[in-house]
Design a protein around this motif. Structure first.
Motif, PDB file in Angstrom:
ATOM      1  N   VAL A 130       0.833  -1.208   0.000  1.00  0.00           N
ATOM      2  CA  VAL A 130       0.000   0.000   0.000  1.00  0.00           C
ATOM      3  C   VAL A 130       0.866   1.257   0.000  1.00  0.00           C
ATOM      4  O   VAL A 130       0.462   2.290  -0.519  1.00  0.00           O
ATOM      5  N   ALA A 131       2.075   1.166   0.535  1.00  0.00           N
ATOM      6  CA  ALA A 131       2.977   2.318   0.569  1.00  0.00           C
ATOM      7  C   ALA A 131       3.638   2.590  -0.784  1.00  0.00           C
ATOM      8  O   ALA A 131       4.307   3.602  -0.942  1.00  0.00           O
ATOM      9  N   GLN A 132       3.437   1.703  -1.747  1.00  0.00           N
ATOM     10  CA  GLN A 132       4.035   1.859  -3.073  1.00  0.00           C
ATOM     11  C   GLN A 132       3.379   2.998  -3.839  1.00  0.00           C
ATOM     12  O   GLN A 132       2.462   3.634  -3.373  1.00  0.00           O
ATOM     13  N   SER A 133       3.791   3.172  -5.064  1.00  0.00           N
ATOM     14  CA  SER A 133       3.259   4.230  -5.923  1.00  0.00           C
ATOM     15  C   SER A 133       1.815   3.944  -6.306  1.00  0.00           C
ATOM     16  O   SER A 133       1.327   2.822  -6.183  1.00  0.00           O
ATOM     17  N   SER A 134       1.144   4.954  -6.819  1.00  0.00           N
ATOM     18  CA  SER A 134      -0.250   4.792  -7.238  1.00  0.00           C
ATOM     19  C   SER A 134      -0.383   3.783  -8.365  1.00  0.00           C
ATOM     20  O   SER A 134      -1.410   3.126  -8.489  1.00  0.00           O
ATOM     21  N   ALA A 135       0.643   3.610  -9.185  1.00  0.00           N
ATOM     22  CA  ALA A 135       0.587   2.610 -10.251  1.00  0.00           C
ATOM     23  C   ALA A 135       0.444   1.215  -9.661  1.00  0.00           C
ATOM     24  O   ALA A 135      -0.279   0.369 -10.177  1.00  0.00           O
ATOM     25  N   GLN A 136       1.129   0.951  -8.561  1.00  0.00           N
ATOM     26  CA  GLN A 136       1.034  -0.344  -7.889  1.00  0.00           C
ATOM     27  C   GLN A 136      -0.335  -0.513  -7.241  1.00  0.00           C
ATOM     28  O   GLN A 136      -0.893  -1.601  -7.230  1.00  0.00           O
TER      29      GLN A 136
END
Length: 142
Positions: A13-19
């Protein structure tokens, strides 16, 4: 273990919006009572252990309260403490809704990009997220 699973969910969830668009979410009802929270955690964990859906990078359980309100859920706190789960690894609704502003959830021909399963209720209600922004993968209610 469930602890490692929740840690990996928190990292995802802390990843980029693409993830984030590649994640499937599991959310309980808006009262966020113990059975709703545990249902979301259990269902997401079970999905990760069984045959994972290859359309999604991970299935993420969401506690349907703001992070600040977790401390008010005495039953949830007691259970987490009893089994050694760190409540900081729980993902709360206010931790996913800000990312919707980064996602273009109404792209032409693509439709909603936030995908979720609804547990312990039969209608979508998550504060801060409009129903038109989501795609419902499944409903489990009693």
């Amino acid at each position: 273990s469930l602890s490692r699973f929740l840690q990996s969910c928190k990292t995802s969830v802390a990843q980029s919006s693409a993830q984030l668009a590649k994640l499937a979410y599991v959310v309980g009802n808006e009262s966020a009572d113990l059975d709703s929270c545990i249902s979301a955690l259990s269902y997401a964990f079970l999905q990760s252990q069984l045959k994972p859906d290859t359309r999604f990078a991970q299935c993420i359980p969401v506690v349907n309260v703001p992070r600040a309100d977790v401390r008010l859920r005495a039953e949830l706190l007691h259970l987490c403490n009893s089994v050694g789960l760190n409540t900081n690894n729980l993902i709360c609704r206010d931790e996913i809704s800000p990312f919707l502003q980064e996602l273009d959830v109404r792209l032409p021909f693509r439709g909603p990009q936030l995908t979720l399963s609804i547990l312990d209720h039969n209608h979508f209600k998550v504060e801060g997220i409009d129903a038109s922004e989501i795609k419902v993968l499944g409903v489990v209610d009693h």
